[in-house]
Scaffold this active site. Sequence first.
Site, PDB file in Angstrom:
ATOM      1  N   ASP A  23     -27.767   0.611   0.991  1.00 55.66           N
ATOM      2  CA  ASP A  23     -26.094   0.125   0.914  1.00 55.66           C
ATOM      3  C   ASP A  23     -25.478   0.871   0.351  1.00 55.66           C
ATOM      4  O   ASP A  23     -24.647   0.765  -0.047  1.00 55.66           O
ATOM      5  CB  ASP A  23     -26.197  -0.725   1.791  1.00 55.66           C
ATOM      6  CG  ASP A  23     -26.492  -1.911   2.947  1.00 55.66           C
ATOM      7  OD1 ASP A  23     -27.095  -0.611   3.315  1.00 55.66           O
ATOM      8  OD2 ASP A  23     -26.836  -2.768   2.404  1.00 55.66           O
ATOM      9  N   GLY A  25     -24.678   4.270   0.475  1.00 53.47           N
ATOM     10  CA  GLY A  25     -23.484   5.635   1.003  1.00 53.47           C
ATOM     11  C   GLY A  25     -24.357   6.659   1.301  1.00 53.47           C
ATOM     12  O   GLY A  25     -23.698   8.194   0.944  1.00 53.47           O
ATOM     13  N   LYS A  26     -25.413   6.276   1.570  1.00 52.72           N
ATOM     14  CA  LYS A  26     -26.653   7.802   2.277  1.00 52.72           C
ATOM     15  C   LYS A  26     -25.898   8.315   3.253  1.00 52.72           C
ATOM     16  O   LYS A  26     -25.881   9.243   3.569  1.00 52.72           O
ATOM     17  CB  LYS A  26     -27.555   7.070   2.802  1.00 52.72           C
ATOM     18  CG  LYS A  26     -28.615   6.694   1.226  1.00 52.72           C
ATOM     19  CD  LYS A  26     -30.254   6.204   2.141  1.00 52.72           C
ATOM     20  CE  LYS A  26     -29.994   5.148   2.676  1.00 52.72           C
ATOM     21  NZ  LYS A  26     -30.093   3.710   1.505  1.00 52.72           N
ATOM     22  N   ASN A  48     -33.550  -0.693  11.124  1.00 51.79           N
ATOM     23  CA  ASN A  48     -33.093  -1.339   9.911  1.00 51.79           C
ATOM     24  C   ASN A  48     -31.844  -0.918   9.152  1.00 51.79           C
ATOM     25  O   ASN A  48     -31.106  -1.998   8.137  1.00 51.79           O
ATOM     26  CB  ASN A  48     -33.958  -2.434   9.126  1.00 51.79           C
ATOM     27  CG  ASN A  48     -35.121  -0.834   8.675  1.00 51.79           C
ATOM     28  OD1 ASN A  48     -35.069  -0.372   9.346  1.00 51.79           O
ATOM     29  ND2 ASN A  48     -36.318  -1.353   7.340  1.00 51.79           N
ATOM     30  N   ALA A  49     -32.058   0.359   9.227  1.00 48.54           N
ATOM     31  CA  ALA A  49     -31.273   1.762   8.499  1.00 48.54           C
ATOM     32  C   ALA A  49     -29.812   1.170   8.875  1.00 48.54           C
ATOM     33  O   ALA A  49     -29.524   0.952  10.326  1.00 48.54           O
ATOM     34  CB  ALA A  49     -31.617   2.717   8.644  1.00 48.54           C
ATOM     35  N   GLY A  50     -28.496   1.091   8.604  1.00 50.30           N
ATOM     36  CA  GLY A  50     -27.256   1.723   8.982  1.00 50.30           C
ATOM     37  C   GLY A  50     -26.665   1.932   8.178  1.00 50.30           C
ATOM     38  O   GLY A  50     -25.605   1.599   7.431  1.00 50.30           O
ATOM     39  N   HIS A  51     -26.633   3.404   8.473  1.00 45.97           N
ATOM     40  CA  HIS A  51     -25.705   4.712   7.809  1.00 45.97           C
ATOM     41  C   HIS A  51     -24.316   4.825   7.738  1.00 45.97           C
ATOM     42  O   HIS A  51     -24.120   4.596   9.908  1.00 45.97           O
ATOM     43  CB  HIS A  51     -26.761   5.585   8.023  1.00 45.97           C
ATOM     44  CG  HIS A  51     -27.881   5.276   7.219  1.00 45.97           C
ATOM     45  ND1 HIS A  51     -28.634   6.699   7.269  1.00 45.97           N
ATOM     46  CD2 HIS A  51     -28.261   4.774   6.491  1.00 45.97           C
ATOM     47  CE1 HIS A  51     -30.744   6.314   6.454  1.00 45.97           C
ATOM     48  NE2 HIS A  51     -29.808   4.568   6.023  1.00 45.97           N
ATOM     49  N   THR A  52     -23.315   4.734   7.144  1.00 48.20           N
ATOM     50  CA  THR A  52     -21.931   4.381   7.986  1.00 48.20           C
ATOM     51  C   THR A  52     -21.578   5.669   7.431  1.00 48.20           C
ATOM     52  O   THR A  52     -21.694   6.443   6.758  1.00 48.20           O
ATOM     53  CB  THR A  52     -21.146   3.404   7.413  1.00 48.20           C
ATOM     54  OG1 THR A  52     -21.836   2.131   7.082  1.00 48.20           O
ATOM     55  CG2 THR A  52     -19.320   3.009   7.727  1.00 48.20           C
ATOM     56  N   GLN A 226     -32.960   2.676   3.316  1.00 48.52           N
ATOM     57  CA  GLN A 226     -32.874   1.441   2.251  1.00 48.52           C
ATOM     58  C   GLN A 226     -33.006   2.205   0.907  1.00 48.52           C
ATOM     59  O   GLN A 226     -32.283   2.772   0.633  1.00 48.52           O
ATOM     60  CB  GLN A 226     -34.645   1.477   3.135  1.00 48.52           C
ATOM     61  CG  GLN A 226     -34.855   0.195   3.739  1.00 48.52           C
ATOM     62  CD  GLN A 226     -35.216   0.809   4.923  1.00 48.52           C
ATOM     63  OE1 GLN A 226     -35.783   1.916   5.484  1.00 48.52           O
ATOM     64  NE2 GLN A 226     -34.241   0.878   6.004  1.00 48.52           N
ATOM     65  N   PRO A 346     -23.094 -11.212   4.296  1.00 41.45           N
ATOM     66  CA  PRO A 346     -22.848 -10.750   3.123  1.00 41.45           C
ATOM     67  C   PRO A 346     -23.896 -10.056   2.115  1.00 41.45           C
ATOM     68  O   PRO A 346     -25.464 -10.503   2.711  1.00 41.45           O
ATOM     69  CB  PRO A 346     -22.023 -12.332   2.861  1.00 41.45           C
ATOM     70  CG  PRO A 346     -22.595 -12.958   3.582  1.00 41.45           C
ATOM     71  CD  PRO A 346     -23.577 -12.834   4.580  1.00 41.45           C
TER      72      PRO A 346
HETATM   73  P1  IMO Z   1     -30.594   1.481   4.900  1.00 44.88           P
HETATM   74  O1  IMO Z   1     -30.462   2.536   5.089  1.00 44.88           O
HETATM   75  C1  IMO Z   1     -30.286  -3.188   3.007  1.00 44.88           C
HETATM   76  C2  IMO Z   1     -33.653  -5.270   3.539  1.00 44.88           C
HETATM   77  C3  IMO Z   1     -33.357  -6.008   4.463  1.00 44.88           C
HETATM   78  C4  IMO Z   1     -34.161  -7.201   3.805  1.00 44.88           C
HETATM   79  C5  IMO Z   1     -35.280  -6.605   3.220  1.00 44.88           C
HETATM   80  C6  IMO Z   1     -36.720  -6.220   4.373  1.00 44.88           C
HETATM   81  O2  IMO Z   1     -29.004   0.749   5.576  1.00 44.88           O
HETATM   82  O3  IMO Z   1     -29.548   1.571   2.645  1.00 44.88           O
HETATM   83  P2  IMO Z   1     -37.000  -5.306   5.994  1.00 44.88           P
HETATM   84  O4  IMO Z   1     -36.329  -5.882   7.923  1.00 44.88           O
HETATM   85  O5  IMO Z   1     -36.470  -3.919   6.527  1.00 44.88           O
HETATM   86  O6  IMO Z   1     -38.346  -5.603   6.731  1.00 44.88           O
HETATM   87  O7  IMO Z   1     -36.546  -6.392   5.868  1.00 44.88           O
HETATM   88  O8  IMO Z   1     -35.240  -4.943   3.310  1.00 44.88           O
HETATM   89  N1  IMO Z   1     -33.668  -3.721   3.932  1.00 44.88           N
HETATM   90  C7  IMO Z   1     -31.680  -3.587   3.792  1.00 44.88           C
HETATM   91  N2  IMO Z   1     -31.697  -3.994   2.360  1.00 44.88           N
HETATM   92  N3  IMO Z   1     -30.468  -2.086   3.176  1.00 44.88           N
HETATM   93  C8  IMO Z   1     -30.716  -1.408   4.073  1.00 44.88           C
HETATM   94  O9  IMO Z   1     -31.203   0.330   5.129  1.00 44.88           O
HETATM   95  C9  IMO Z   1     -31.781  -2.247   4.500  1.00 44.88           C
HETATM   96  N4  IMO Z   1     -33.504  -1.969   5.053  1.00 44.88           N
HETATM   97  C10 IMO Z   1     -33.682  -3.175   5.119  1.00 44.88           C
HETATM   98  O10 IMO Z   1     -32.053  -6.938   4.725  1.00 44.88           O
HETATM   99  O11 IMO Z   1     -34.335  -7.784   2.117  1.00 44.88           O
HETATM  100 MG    MG Z   2     -26.783   0.635   4.957  1.00 42.43          MG
END
Ligand code: IMO
Ligand code: MG
Length: 466
Positions: A23, A25-26, A48-52, A226, A346
Site C-alpha cells: 500500500d 502507491g504502486k 489480496n492486492a489493491g492498487h489505486t 504487496q 484501517p
Molecule cells: P498491495 O499490493 C497490504 C497482508 C494482509 C495480511 C498478510 C497475509 O495492495 O500492497 P494474504 O491475504 O496475502 O494471505 O494476507 O498480507 N497483505 C497486504 N497488505 N497490501 C497488500 O497488497 C497486501 N496483500 C496482503 O493484510 O497481513
Molecule cells: Mg494496496
Amino acid sequence: MENLNSILNGKQTVAIVCNQWGDTGKGKFVDLCAEWADIVARGTGGNNAGHTIILNGKEYIFHLVPSGILRDGEGKINIMGSGMVDDLGVLVGELDELDEQGYGYNGLRISERANVILPYHKELDGKHSSMQKGKIGTTGRGIGQACADKVARFGIMVGDLKDKDNFVRQLKRVQGHHFYLDIDIDKIVEQEMKHYQRIKEFVCDTDALLRSEMKKGKKVLLEGAQGLLLSIDYGTLPYVTSSDPSRIGLAKGVGLLPEDVDLTLGIVKFPFMTRVGNGPFPTEYGGKQSEEYCAEGEGNANKRETEEGKYGRMPSETLINFPDPLTKGIGIRLAAGEYGATTGRPRRTGRTDLVALKHAMSINGPDIILTKADCVAGMDEIELGTGYVDEQGKEVREVSHGSDIAYGLKGLYVRLSGWGDISGCRNYGDLPRSTSNAVEFLEGWTGARVRMVSVGAGREQTIVKQ
Ligand code: IMO
Ligand code: MG
C-alpha cells in the site's frame, strides 16, 4: 513527463516494488511509468492486492488486472503473469467494471500457467484465519491456500480449464488431497467454466510472449504487489503473504531472471508508514494498543466512518500533532486516507522505519521513490526510526532478515522539523528545506538513492530528483 524519462531512458525493463508492508502507491507509479512502457506485467500475488489510481479526479482500484490497463487504448499489452494466483470470478468482475467505465482491455494477456483460486481455498482461508492463534489477519481471499496447493502439487492452472474433462480430473485429485473438505465438483465446474469462457481469448503463454516482445526491443514495466516485508522469503515471518513480492519473485513470476531487470524502484512511504493485518510493527504510533484497536471487530470496515465521525471535525493539523501517539496515529490515518483498498480495514500507522528499509534495500536495491510526504502537512516534528530496543534493553541497529523484526522491539527515533503544504511542488528545489533535509537524512542513513518524491495522488504531483 520529460523528467521521468531521465530515469527511464536507456532501460528496457523496470520493476516497481514496495519496500514496506504494501500500500505504498504502486498503482500510481505503474500508471505513470506505463506511458513509457510497451508492456506492463504483474508476476505475484492475487486479489489480496489493491492498487489505486486516481485519474481526472476519479478513483480506480484494481486487484488483479495490471495498473497499466487504463492505457490499453494507447496499445499497451497488460500481462497477468504465471506467478499470480487468479480468482476468475473477481477477474470477470474487473472486466465488467472496465466495460462500465468505457475502458478497453484488448491488450490483456493472462498466463495459462497462473494458478486459480477456487471456492475451497477461500473457505479454508476463513477457517484458518479465525482458528489460528496469533492470527495473521489475511485478506481472506484464499491466497495462502492457493499458493500452498501449488507447492503441494495440487494447484490447478488457468490453462487446465481449456478442457472441461481435464478440469474435472484435476478437481478429483484435489478432492483426494483435501479429503476433509466438502468439494462440490459440479458446482465449481459450472461456475468456473462460465468465467473461463469470458476470459479465454486472453489466455496464452505469457512467459513466451514477454520474451519474444523483449527480443523485438519492447519496453517492459513490472508491477509488484504487496511489499518486501510481507515476503514469504524475506519478510516478518510468519506475518507475511504467501508469495515473494521482491524484485526476484516478481521477475520469476513473469518468466524472467532478476538480472533481466535494468532498474528496480522500491516505493517507501515517508515520513510515516502503514501495515494492514497483524504482525510486528516496532515504530507503530500507539504500539500494541493501536494494533488491537485496528483489529477490533476483525478490523471492521466501518472504522473509517467511526473515526471520521469522532475526529472529522478537528483540523488535521491538530490531530497529527496530538501528543498521545495513538491519537496521532489515527490523525495520520485520517489525513492520509489509510483504509485498506481491498478490505476497507484501517491501516496501522507508524514512523518510517529506516532499519526495515535498509533490509528491504538489501534485496530490492538502492533506488527508491518516496510517497505520501504531502499528507503530513502541518506536522511540527517528524520522527524516523533508526533502531530498536529489545526486551532486554539491547539496541538493534540493523537486521539480517525480516523475521528479526519481531514483537517486543520498540522503535528508536531521530526527530526532525516537519513541513507545510508541499502538494504544489513540482521540482525538488521547490520543496521546503525541512523536507529536503529529511529526504537527505534518509539517504545518508540508509544509502538509498531517492529518484522521485510523490506529493499527491495525481500524475502531475510527482517530483523527479536528479
Ligand atoms: P498491495 O499490493 C497490504 C497482508 C494482509 C495480511 C498478510 C497475509 O495492495 O500492497 P494474504 O491475504 O496475502 O494471505 O494476507 O498480507 N497483505 C497486504 N497488505 N497490501 C497488500 O497488497 C497486501 N496483500 C496482503 O493484510 O497481513
Ligand atoms: Mg494496496
